[in-house]
Design an enzyme around this catalytic site. Structure first.
Site, PDB file in Angstrom:
ATOM      1  N   GLU A 126       0.853  -1.198   0.000  1.00 18.26           N
ATOM      2  CA  GLU A 126       0.000   0.000   0.000  1.00 18.26           C
ATOM      3  C   GLU A 126       0.890   1.250   0.000  1.00 18.26           C
ATOM      4  O   GLU A 126       1.959   1.237   0.622  1.00 18.26           O
ATOM      5  CB  GLU A 126      -0.892  -0.001   1.249  1.00 18.26           C
TER       6      GLU A 126
ATOM      7  N   HIS B 209      -7.705   1.575   1.779  1.00 15.73           N
ATOM      8  CA  HIS B 209      -7.636   1.113   3.177  1.00 15.73           C
ATOM      9  C   HIS B 209      -8.407   2.068   4.102  1.00 15.73           C
ATOM     10  O   HIS B 209      -7.852   2.627   5.051  1.00 15.73           O
ATOM     11  CB  HIS B 209      -6.169   0.970   3.640  1.00 15.73           C
TER      12      HIS B 209
HETATM   13  N1  NAI Z   1      -9.912  -2.316   6.254  1.00 16.06           N
HETATM   14  C1  NAI Z   1      -9.824  -1.724   7.418  1.00 16.06           C
HETATM   15  O1  NAI Z   1      -9.733  -0.499   7.519  1.00 16.06           O
HETATM   16  C2  NAI Z   1      -9.861  -2.541   8.647  1.00 16.06           C
HETATM   17  C3  NAI Z   1      -9.386  -3.844   8.632  1.00 16.06           C
HETATM   18  N2  NAI Z   1      -9.427  -4.604   9.765  1.00 16.06           N
HETATM   19  C4  NAI Z   1      -8.908  -5.971   9.696  1.00 16.06           C
HETATM   20  O2  NAI Z   1      -9.979  -6.871   9.985  1.00 16.06           O
HETATM   21  C5  NAI Z   1      -9.475  -7.903  10.794  1.00 16.06           C
HETATM   22  C6  NAI Z   1     -10.601  -8.549  11.555  1.00 16.06           C
HETATM   23  O3  NAI Z   1     -11.087  -7.651  12.546  1.00 16.06           O
HETATM   24  P1  NAI Z   1     -12.027  -8.148  13.730  1.00 16.06           P
HETATM   25  O4  NAI Z   1     -13.249  -8.800  13.206  1.00 16.06           O
HETATM   26  O5  NAI Z   1     -12.203  -7.026  14.659  1.00 16.06           O
HETATM   27  O6  NAI Z   1     -11.077  -9.251  14.391  1.00 16.06           O
HETATM   28  P2  NAI Z   1     -11.476 -10.396  15.402  1.00 16.06           P
HETATM   29  O7  NAI Z   1     -10.214 -10.816  16.050  1.00 16.06           O
HETATM   30  O8  NAI Z   1     -12.633  -9.987  16.237  1.00 16.06           O
HETATM   31  O9  NAI Z   1     -11.979 -11.584  14.430  1.00 16.06           O
HETATM   32  C7  NAI Z   1     -11.138 -12.332  13.606  1.00 16.06           C
HETATM   33  C8  NAI Z   1     -11.749 -13.705  13.423  1.00 16.06           C
HETATM   34  O10 NAI Z   1     -10.964 -14.424  12.498  1.00 16.06           O
HETATM   35  C9  NAI Z   1     -10.867 -15.762  12.953  1.00 16.06           C
HETATM   36  N3  NAI Z   1      -9.715 -16.410  12.343  1.00 16.06           N
HETATM   37  C10 NAI Z   1      -8.401 -16.292  12.694  1.00 16.06           C
HETATM   38  N4  NAI Z   1      -7.639 -17.060  11.886  1.00 16.06           N
HETATM   39  C11 NAI Z   1      -8.491 -17.645  11.000  1.00 16.06           C
HETATM   40  C12 NAI Z   1      -8.303 -18.542   9.909  1.00 16.06           C
HETATM   41  N5  NAI Z   1      -7.083 -18.983   9.574  1.00 16.06           N
HETATM   42  N6  NAI Z   1      -9.396 -18.952   9.235  1.00 16.06           N
HETATM   43  C13 NAI Z   1     -10.648 -18.507   9.581  1.00 16.06           C
HETATM   44  N7  NAI Z   1     -10.872 -17.677  10.602  1.00 16.06           N
HETATM   45  C14 NAI Z   1      -9.802 -17.237  11.299  1.00 16.06           C
HETATM   46  C15 NAI Z   1     -10.768 -15.627  14.450  1.00 16.06           C
HETATM   47  O11 NAI Z   1     -11.083 -16.829  15.120  1.00 16.06           O
HETATM   48  C16 NAI Z   1     -11.780 -14.518  14.705  1.00 16.06           C
HETATM   49  O12 NAI Z   1     -13.074 -15.023  14.938  1.00 16.06           O
HETATM   50  C17 NAI Z   1      -8.431  -7.199  11.668  1.00 16.06           C
HETATM   51  O13 NAI Z   1      -7.482  -8.097  12.180  1.00 16.06           O
HETATM   52  C18 NAI Z   1      -7.808  -6.211  10.729  1.00 16.06           C
HETATM   53  O14 NAI Z   1      -6.702  -6.809  10.098  1.00 16.06           O
HETATM   54  C19 NAI Z   1      -9.966  -4.119  10.925  1.00 16.06           C
HETATM   55  C20 NAI Z   1     -10.455  -2.850  10.986  1.00 16.06           C
HETATM   56  C21 NAI Z   1     -10.392  -1.942   9.869  1.00 16.06           C
HETATM   57  O1  AKG Z   2      -7.505   3.135  10.073  1.00 11.53           O
HETATM   58  C1  AKG Z   2      -6.413   2.617   9.898  1.00 11.53           C
HETATM   59  O2  AKG Z   2      -5.382   3.253   9.756  1.00 11.53           O
HETATM   60  C2  AKG Z   2      -6.274   1.105   9.872  1.00 11.53           C
HETATM   61  C3  AKG Z   2      -7.552   0.391  10.050  1.00 11.53           C
HETATM   62  C4  AKG Z   2      -7.263  -1.052  10.168  1.00 11.53           C
HETATM   63  O3  AKG Z   2      -6.878  -1.683   9.215  1.00 11.53           O
HETATM   64  C5  AKG Z   2      -7.393  -1.699  11.461  1.00 11.53           C
HETATM   65  O4  AKG Z   2      -8.044  -1.141  12.357  1.00 11.53           O
HETATM   66  O5  AKG Z   2      -6.856  -2.807  11.607  1.00 11.53           O
END
Ligand code: NAI
Ligand code: AKG
Length: 411
Positions: free
Chosen positions: A269, A292
């Site tokens: 990115e 992102h």
């Molecule tokens: N695009 C963006 O701006 C954002 C991206 N994210 C990403 O989203 C991800 C998920 O966020 P949350 O739901 O809050 O996390 P979380 O930790 O609550 O949920 C992740 C889930 O994935 C499962 N998991 C882990 N390894 C796995 C695998 N190999 N196969 C299937 N399931 C698996 C876990 O058991 C858990 O239930 C974050 O880690 C982050 O990287 C989060 C916020 C913003």
């Molecule tokens: O807002 C950001 O800079 C990152 C968001 C994200 O990917 C996260 O919360 O994991």
């Protein structure tokens, strides 16, 4: 007694990547005034230079805190990830220096879930192509390849905080929801867990990824998995760029095997908004590309600012490490009449007896002692109701396997 806890005005806080003003306000309200608030990330060289005299650093997903940066961060006490993901921080490098890392596991989850649902509906209707044509003066009025969400199957990979919220929103829109997770989880509403990733990929009309960046998810969607998707499926990734091999995804979209995709996160990115974005997905029809911004809403950023700044303030003022992502978790009461000594050490046998020996030999009466360890680090907090001497503090610092010693003066 020597007053050794650092004056709050001397505690330097560096906030990067345009962390919301609510974080600055939270620090100010807690008495911290020495704050540098930058709108962008810093590259490694600039970060190494800047972080030398910093006690707390706050960042989002762009800033890389690696071993070299930590090696230069001689005064660093804590790190705040103003986001969910912590893959941009070398958590072990932090831990081995006694630096606690915190994040905001909930505040932006709703923002991601809303965006993904909206994208799923837009893609089902072929909107990216239709809007692009209209901007060029074209008129693609047609129902061809345009579908309602009602009755379609959404497959969610990773049923955590985001996946589960998406599940609720999607069901209320009329989707049937399937999910795959490595952990057995109770589905919200009528959502059903499936036994394997392949089953989910085969059955879903729309697949959305919500897993963290961990070794088991690295490139978990490659050529084989993309070929397993239903012909005409829609694919969404707002998790991490390291989860999906982008070339086979681009090939499947170009070949028309997939109906569309929305991608918010990429293997590489741009480091800033001034850098060009390169991707094999650029220019493809019916692909929504976003920079992102899944969690980038004002509501989420304001909440994150408060949530993470409060965690850093609490750790700085009181020593509490609850919800730290790398550190032994200790919940501590207030210490109104007592000074508090914090000792962080390698978790090896004999350290605690040495600490207690130093305390006893220096005539320090321990009023309360709290200890937690993880595999590598021990964190012991001692409230002392009798004056401790500078010599005692020095002796504590010299205990073999000590990583860090802090003193919190009785407020
Ligand atoms: N695009 C963006 O701006 C954002 C991206 N994210 C990403 O989203 C991800 C998920 O966020 P949350 O739901 O809050 O996390 P979380 O930790 O609550 O949920 C992740 C889930 O994935 C499962 N998991 C882990 N390894 C796995 C695998 N190999 N196969 C299937 N399931 C698996 C876990 O058991 C858990 O239930 C974050 O880690 C982050 O990287 C989060 C916020 C913003
Ligand atoms: O807002 C950001 O800079 C990152 C968001 C994200 O990917 C996260 O919360 O994991």
């Amino acid at each position: 007694m020597a007053k050794t806890s650092l004056d709050k005005s001397k505690i330097k806080i560096l906030l990067l990547e345009g962390v919301h003003q609510s974080a600055v306000d939270t620090f100010h309200n807690a008495g911290y005034t020495n704050i540098e608030h930058l709108p962008t990330s810093l590259d490694e060289a600039a970060l190494i230079e800047k972080i030398r005299d910093v006690h707390f650093v706050g960042l989002r997903s762009r800033t890389q805190l690696n071993e070299r940066v930590f090696a230069a961060a001689e005064k660093l006490v804590g790190v705040g990830c103003f986001c969910i993901g912590t893959n941009q921080v070398d958590l072990d490098a932090a831990l081995k220096r006694g630096i606690a890392v915190f994040n905001a596991p909930y505040s932006n989850t709703r923002s991601v879930a809303e965006l993904v649902l909206a994208e799923a509906i837009m893609l089902l209707r072929g909107i990216p192509l239709k809007t692009a044509r209209a901007h060029e003066g074209g008129w693609l009025k047609s129902a061809k390849n345009a579908h309602e969400a009602r009755g379609k199957t959404l497959g969610i990979v990773g049923y955590g905080n985001i996946g589960a919220q998406l599940s609720v929103l999607a069901e209320s829109t009329g989707f049937k929801v399937l999910y795959y997770d490595v952990v057995a989880k109770l589905g919200m509403g009528n959502a059903t867990q499936v036994a394997s990733l392949d089953e989910l990929l085969r059955r879903a009309d729309v697949v959305s990824l919500h897993v963290p960046d961990v070794p088991s998810t690295r490139w978990m969607i490659g050529e084989r998995e993309i070929a397993t998707l239903k012909p005409g499926a829609i694919f969404i990734n707002a998790s991490r760029g390291s989860v999906v091999e982008i070339e086979p995804l681009a090939e499947a979209l170009k070949a028309g095997r997939l109906h569309g995709a929305a991608v918010d996160v990429f293997p590489v990115e741009p480091k800033s908004n001034d850098e060009e974005f390169h991707s094999p997905l650029r220019g493809l029809e019916n692909v929504i590309l976003t920079p992102h911004i899944g969690g980038s809403t004002l509501e989420a950023q304001e909440n994150i600012g408060v949530e993470v700044a409060e965690k850093l303030v609490t750790y700085s003022d009181n020593g509490t490490t609850v919800t730290s992502v790398n550190f032994p978790e200790v919940a501590l009461p207030a210490h109104p009449e007592r000074h508090r000594l914090l000792h962080i050490h390698h978790n090896v046998p004999g350290v605690m007896s040495e600490i207690n020996r130093v305390m006893s030999e220096n005539g320090i009466n321990i009023a309360g002692q709290y200890l937690q360890t993880n595999e590598t680090v021990g964190y012991v907090v001692m409230d002392v109701n009798k004056a401790y001497s500078q010599a005692a503090l020095e002796a504590l610092r010299k205990v073999e396997n000590t990583l860090k010693v802090r003193v919190l003066y009785a407020p």
